[in-house]
Design an enzyme around this catalytic site. Structure first.
Site, PDB file in Angstrom:
ATOM      1  CB  VAL A  82      -0.937  -0.004   1.229  1.00 33.28           C
ATOM      2  CG1 VAL A  82      -1.783   1.265   1.241  1.00 33.28           C
ATOM      3  CG2 VAL A  82      -1.811  -1.247   1.213  1.00 33.28           C
ATOM      4  CE  LYS A  83       4.444   4.834  -4.940  1.00 33.92           C
ATOM      5  NZ  LYS A  83       4.508   5.039  -6.391  1.00 33.92           N
TER       6      LYS A  83
END
Ligand code: G3P
Length: 218
Positions: A82-83
């Site tokens: 997850v960025k």
């Protein structure tokens, strides 16, 4: 050194995989938008092809929404990272997601202290954007050097993904510094392979080959 490919284009990913140069993929909202297809369609095509880490970015801005969006993205596949942008809300979200066992790539990092905070919050990866710093007359690779020194001082396990790579020298300098990962646009991956003396050498070998006498065997 791991190479990630910085694209949401499935054809580029396929070609990079065929070269053996894709250990993972990074995307961002701009790269997704370039594909002119719905997000879920682009992502499922990428996840079908790639077994290494695939970074997918949240578009929420507050901690609670970032965490719930991040959890949804992480549930798509075990290899989703997850960025999360490096803001105060982003750091809180990173801490929560890391605590829940979800890998976070802390993105839009432009200072060594931001990178220190990302590591302390528990990010699995940090993405310094070297090209965008060069664009404003700051040395992007100097940031990478500082981050690597700080992480080594305290034995942080956060891996450095050199991002916003624009040309082969960014990759060379990243490798010389020992950055864990470079995320590279496909065009630059191709540039890395090219050398005029290689092409000239092939031409010379093939020209000389014409002078090899034919075999006398029948
Ligand atoms: O991974 C982040 C990177 O894609 C940003 O690149 O060229 O838009 O600065 P750029």
């Amino acid at each position: 050194m791991n190479f990630f490919i910085d694209t949401a284009n499935v054809e580029e990913i396929r070609q990079g995989l065929a070269l053996g140069m894709v250990d993972g993929v990074t995307t961002n909202p701009s790269l997704i938008a370039k594909e002119k297809k719905p997000f879920d369609e682009v992502v499922s095509n990428i996840l079908e092809l790639v077994s290494g880490p695939v970074s997918l970015e949240v578009i929420s801005l507050d901690t609670e929404s970032m965490v719930s969006e991040g959890k949804k993205l992480a549930s798509l596949s075990d290899n989703v990272v997850v960025k999360i942008p490096l803001t105060l809300d982003g750091l809180r979200a990173t801490k929560e997601l890391a605590h829940a066992g979800i890998a976070v790539n802390q993105t839009l990092v432009f200072s060594p202290l931001q990178a220190l905070l990302a590591a302390k919050a528990g990010a699995a990866y940090v993405s310094p954007f070297v090209g965008r710093l060069d664009d404003i007359s700051h040395h992007g690779l100097a940031l990478v050097e500082q981050i690597l020194a700080i992480y080594a001082n305290y034995m942080f396990e956060t891996k450095v993904i050199v991002a916003s790579i624009r040309h082969p020298l960014h990759v060379l300098d990243s490798a010389m510094l020992g950055a864990h990962i470079a995320t590279i646009p496909f065009k630059v991956i191709e540039q890395l392979a090219k050398h005029p003396l290689t092409d000239k050498g092939i031409d010379m070998f093939l020209a000389d080959w014409k002078n090899v006498p034919a075999s006398k065997k029948k």
